[in-house]
Write an enzyme that holds these catalytic residues in place. Structure first.
Site, mmCIF file in Angstrom:
data_model
loop_
_atom_site.group_PDB
_atom_site.id
_atom_site.type_symbol
_atom_site.label_atom_id
_atom_site.label_comp_id
_atom_site.label_asym_id
_atom_site.label_seq_id
_atom_site.Cartn_x
_atom_site.Cartn_y
_atom_site.Cartn_z
ATOM 1 N N SER A 1 0.839 -1.195 0.000
ATOM 2 C CA SER A 1 0.000 0.000 0.000
ATOM 3 C C SER A 1 0.878 1.252 0.000
ATOM 4 C CB SER A 1 -0.942 0.006 1.202
ATOM 5 O OG SER A 1 -0.208 -0.043 2.399
ATOM 6 N N SER A 2 2.066 1.173 0.581
ATOM 7 C CA SER A 2 2.923 2.367 0.617
ATOM 8 C C SER A 2 3.456 2.698 -0.783
ATOM 9 C CB SER A 2 4.061 2.200 1.622
ATOM 10 O OG SER A 2 4.792 1.037 1.361
ATOM 11 N N GLU B 1 10.586 6.543 0.265
ATOM 12 C CA GLU B 1 10.378 5.550 1.322
ATOM 13 C C GLU B 1 11.648 5.353 2.155
ATOM 14 O OE1 GLU B 1 7.706 2.664 0.437
ATOM 15 O OE2 GLU B 1 8.198 1.378 2.138
ATOM 16 N N ASP C 1 9.074 -3.183 -4.865
ATOM 17 C CA ASP C 1 7.668 -2.798 -4.776
ATOM 18 C C ASP C 1 7.330 -1.648 -5.723
ATOM 19 O OD1 ASP C 1 7.714 -4.721 -2.875
ATOM 20 O OD2 ASP C 1 7.519 -3.376 -1.165
HETATM 21 C C1 GAF Z 1 9.417 -5.493 1.250
HETATM 22 C C2 GAF Z 1 10.395 -4.498 0.629
HETATM 23 F F1 GAF Z 1 9.782 -3.285 0.464
HETATM 24 C C3 GAF Z 1 10.931 -4.988 -0.702
HETATM 25 O O1 GAF Z 1 11.917 -4.099 -1.170
HETATM 26 C C4 GAF Z 1 11.480 -6.410 -0.592
HETATM 27 O O2 GAF Z 1 12.739 -6.407 0.036
HETATM 28 C C5 GAF Z 1 10.484 -7.316 0.144
HETATM 29 O O3 GAF Z 1 10.054 -6.762 1.368
HETATM 30 C C6 GAF Z 1 11.092 -8.676 0.420
HETATM 31 O O4 GAF Z 1 11.307 -9.353 -0.775
HETATM 32 O O5 GAF Z 1 8.263 -5.590 0.473
#
Ligand code: GAF
Length: 384
Positions: A128-129, A161, A173
């Site tokens: 969501s972020s 972030e 993400d």
């Molecule tokens: C979280 C982090 F935001 C991603 O960058 C990644 O490291 C993930 O954890 C683990 O795969 O979502």
């Protein structure tokens, strides 16, 4: 009301005027490749049909006001707060972080009024972020006519972030949320940032991805995430490589023999084998063998549970129950210590598998899980 309509209605009610536009960004799940992104490795996420929508218009006073349907009180800030990481906190920090990252990169960011509505559940590990960051970024770029090529967006959202909100996450993400494509999973090399859209047509294969929200309370997730990252850096330093990406499965035993503590050995083994599982999954998908990826998903889960130690009882229960009920594969997705599980199932088995997980939860006395089936959707976009 759709999420887009809720954002528009919220905007009208709060600001008594029409928005100039609406921008939508999805949540994501990661099919496979966990905790590999900050090790310069490989990931294979896809964007979800659940989206966050931002309705926005320029603010003549050059300030930023954000209202969210989750919190009736709007948050207002100016350049001084935006320029100081920590100047805005809580959920609005994701918005201020984007303003900060744009300004830090030298852009003349327009003041704006924003209204946020979201179908991406908060705190479930579905990003969501990254969704709010990316929708706000798209809105501000458009409203200000900023010269920011699309290839630069994910890094900028990640900076918001990492450096404003203070979460030391990798690039997965924001990449999934910004670059996702309908019907495809995003194969991303986190070192070179090269991407390949891998067809992931569940309907054609008669399959479904069931997402199970574990509803497990997040247990020290932030501190544990940072600790895993440090372990990986320690492992890479001890092995004399720039990142664990530089160790492959062929060299794994030799590398492990050079490490003297068991915990670092297990962390390294997870990352090295997980990178290989991503490559193997991509090869199977390229060959149209979607069902055959199941065992790789399940092996990824075992590695997260036993070597990386980031799962919790609710998550393990969901994976075991899904597999016992006939899923081809199942694994936790996302950073860990709660969040969601995904299970690859026959399309007509999604309901029975969900029911089996719910029953297993009830037996253990856990809060009932949430379940939904998902298909790969498109990335951030302007709705009009
Ligand atoms: C979280 C982090 F935001 C991603 O960058 C990644 O490291 C993930 O954890 C683990 O795969 O979502």
């Amino acid at each position: 009301m759709t999420v887009a309509d809720r954002a528009t209605a919220g905007f009208r009610q709060r600001y008594r005027t029409e928005p100039a536009g609406r921008w939508a960004a999805p949540g994501r799940v990661n099919l496979i490749g966990e905790h590999t992104d900050y090790n310069d490795g490989f990931v294979l996420p896809f964007a979800l049909p659940l989206r966050t929508v931002v309705a926005a218009a320029p603010d003549p006073d050059g300030r930023w006001t954000v209202w969210s349907e989750l919190d009736d009180e709007p948050v207002e800030f100016g350049a001084a707060e935006a320029d100081e990481p920590g100047g805005v906190d809580g959920w609005a920090a994701y918005v201020a972080g984007v303003v900060w990252a744009l300004r830090a990169a030298g852009h003349d960011v327009p003041g704006a009024r924003l209204a946020v509505a979201s179908d991406v559940p908060v705190g479930s590990g579905l990003s969501s972020s990254a969704a709010i960051e990316s929708a706000v970024l798209a809105a501000l770029v458009d409203l200000g006519g900023l010269d920011l090529p699309a290839q630069a967006w994910h890094r900028l959202a990640q900076r918001a972030e990492n450096d404003y909100v203070g979460a030391p996450t990798g690039i997965m993400d924001q990449s999934a949320v910004i670059r996702g494509r309908e019907g495809h999973a995003l194969f991303l090399d986190c070192r070179t940032e090269e991407v390949e859209q891998i067809p992931f047509d569940l309907d054609a294969a008669g399959l479904a991805v069931l997402v199970i929200d574990s509803r497990a309370p997040h247990r020290h997730a932030d501190g544990e995430y940072a600790a895993r990252r440090r372990s990986c850096e320690r492992g890479a330093a001890a092995l004399g490589v720039a990142a664990l990406r530089d160790v492959d499965v062929a060299g794994l035993d030799t590398a492990l023999a050079r490490l003297d503590d068991d915990e670092t050995r297990r962390r390294v083994r997870h990352v090295v084998t997980e990178n290989q599982r991503v490559l193997d999954t991509v090869a199977l998908l390229r060959a149209g063998r979607v069902r055959d990826t199941g065992p790789l998903l399940t092996a990824s889960h075992a590695s997260m549970r036993d070597d990386f130690e980031i799962t919790v009882p609710e998550i393990d229960t969901a994976v075991e129950a899904a597999l016992s009920a006939g899923a081809y594969g199942a694994r936790m997705t996302g950073g860990g210590f709660g969040g969601c599980v995904l299970a690859l199932v026959d399309a007509d088995a999604a309901d029975p598998v969900a029911a089996a997980v719910t029953e297993a939860y009830a037996k253990r006395g856990f809060t009932a899980p949430g379940t939904l089936t998902v298909r790969p959707a498109g990335g951030v976009t302007r709705l009009g």
